[in-house]
Design a protein around this motif. Structure first.
Motif, PDB file in Angstrom:
ATOM      1  N   LEU A  20      55.049  74.264   9.777  1.00 13.57           N
ATOM      2  CA  LEU A  20      54.635  73.188   8.877  1.00 13.57           C
ATOM      3  C   LEU A  20      53.262  72.647   9.263  1.00 13.57           C
ATOM      4  O   LEU A  20      52.880  72.628  10.439  1.00 13.57           O
ATOM      5  N   ASP A  21      52.530  72.175   8.263  1.00 14.20           N
ATOM      6  CA  ASP A  21      51.339  71.375   8.501  1.00 14.20           C
ATOM      7  C   ASP A  21      51.712  70.214   9.417  1.00 14.20           C
ATOM      8  O   ASP A  21      52.797  69.624   9.294  1.00 14.20           O
ATOM      9  N   GLU A  22      50.831  69.849  10.361  1.00 17.31           N
ATOM     10  CA  GLU A  22      51.190  68.841  11.359  1.00 17.31           C
ATOM     11  C   GLU A  22      51.519  67.488  10.728  1.00 17.31           C
ATOM     12  O   GLU A  22      52.395  66.761  11.212  1.00 17.31           O
ATOM     13  N   GLY A  23      50.827  67.130   9.655  1.00 17.79           N
ATOM     14  CA  GLY A  23      51.119  65.864   9.001  1.00 17.79           C
ATOM     15  C   GLY A  23      52.515  65.845   8.413  1.00 17.79           C
ATOM     16  O   GLY A  23      53.262  64.869   8.569  1.00 17.79           O
ATOM     17  N   LEU A  24      52.908  66.914   7.734  1.00 19.49           N
ATOM     18  CA  LEU A  24      54.263  67.006   7.183  1.00 19.49           C
ATOM     19  C   LEU A  24      55.293  67.060   8.307  1.00 19.49           C
ATOM     20  O   LEU A  24      56.350  66.425   8.228  1.00 19.49           O
ATOM     21  N   ALA A  25      54.967  67.818   9.356  1.00 22.98           N
ATOM     22  CA  ALA A  25      55.895  67.953  10.481  1.00 22.98           C
ATOM     23  C   ALA A  25      56.156  66.616  11.154  1.00 22.98           C
ATOM     24  O   ALA A  25      57.269  66.355  11.634  1.00 22.98           O
ATOM     25  N   LEU A  26      55.149  65.749  11.192  1.00 19.20           N
ATOM     26  CA  LEU A  26      55.312  64.448  11.837  1.00 19.20           C
ATOM     27  C   LEU A  26      56.363  63.599  11.114  1.00 19.20           C
ATOM     28  O   LEU A  26      57.176  62.916  11.747  1.00 19.20           O
ATOM     29  N   VAL A  27      56.381  63.661   9.799  1.00 21.12           N
ATOM     30  CA  VAL A  27      57.354  62.895   9.027  1.00 21.12           C
ATOM     31  C   VAL A  27      58.760  63.480   9.211  1.00 21.12           C
ATOM     32  O   VAL A  27      59.744  62.742   9.315  1.00 21.12           O
ATOM     33  N   VAL A  28      58.857  64.809   9.267  1.00 20.57           N
ATOM     34  CA  VAL A  28      60.150  65.441   9.547  1.00 20.57           C
ATOM     35  C   VAL A  28      60.633  65.041  10.943  1.00 20.57           C
ATOM     36  O   VAL A  28      61.803  64.713  11.147  1.00 20.57           O
ATOM     37  N   ALA A  29      59.717  65.035  11.916  1.00 20.97           N
ATOM     38  CA  ALA A  29      60.085  64.681  13.287  1.00 20.97           C
ATOM     39  C   ALA A  29      60.580  63.243  13.380  1.00 20.97           C
ATOM     40  O   ALA A  29      61.502  62.941  14.152  1.00 20.97           O
TER      41      ALA A  29
END
Length: 208
Positions: A20-29
């Motif tokens: 995932l793109d890091e920005g999207l991954a941050l919200v998932v995390a």
């Protein structure tokens, strides 16, 4: 906590694989940090992916790969969040620099999260009790994890810990809980497209 709304299997598998793109991954995390069910799903996916890797024959590294790694720039030490002033923020935000809260409407404020190199724009959004956000849709993705409070729209009610996974097929009018208000972290790709005459007036003023 067990969330009622979780990432899709495809999204969680891509997150587990680091795709995932890091920005999207941050919200998932941020969602995974809050939801025990998604943490278990993630561990299962990681175990499966590890087993698949073990079954694949090893491939030699390309010539010069070690030289490329040696030239990588070491990032500066992360700017830690002051937990005393931000007690409700998830731990996954600690390596990131946060902007100041700024108003973007009546009883609505936004705080940027700097994610260098990410395609998605990441921000914290805080809305007071009973606020109704303008009807809008997206030309890309809008992924949201609720940090506190709740909101609802055409696709359901979302409370703390829930993950709201919207794309260009969705259009909605979020209505914030009349008692609790709502604070969330969101990642957006593409443009936010406000609908109706009020939305068209707001479009030049609100940059998400």
């Amino acid at each position: 906590m067990r969330a009622a709304h979780c990432p899709s299997d495809e999204t969680l598998a891509t997150f587990a694989a680091g795709g995932l793109d890091e920005g999207l991954a941050l919200v998932v995390a941020a969602h995974i940090e809050a939801d025990a069910q998604s943490r278990r799903r993630l561990r299962d996916l990681q175990s499966l992916q590890g087993a698949l890797l073990d079954a694949i024959a090893p491939v030699p590294m390309q010539a010069g790969a070690y030289d490329v790694l040696a030239r990588e720039v070491i990032p500066p030490p992360p700017q830690r969040i002051d937990s005393a002033s931000d007690p409700g923020l998830p731990r996954v935000l600690r390596p990131y620099v946060l902007g100041a809260w700024r108003p973007i409407g009546i009883r609505i404020a936004m705080r940027r999260v700097e994610v260098p190199g990410a395609e998605a724009r990441v921000f914290l959004l805080r809305a007071g009790p009973g606020v109704t956000l303008p009807h809008h849709k997206h030309s890309g993705l809008e992924w949201t994890t609720i940090l506190s409070g709740a909101y609802e729209h055409e696709y359901g009610r979302y409370i703390a810990g829930d993950f709201d996974e919207a794309d260009a097929e969705h259009d909605h009018t979020p209505r914030v809980d009349p008692v609790q208000g709502c604070t969330c972290i969101a990642a957006v790709t593409g443009e936010v497209l406000f609908q109706g005459w009020l939305g068209r007036l707001l479009q030049p003023l609100v940059r998400l």
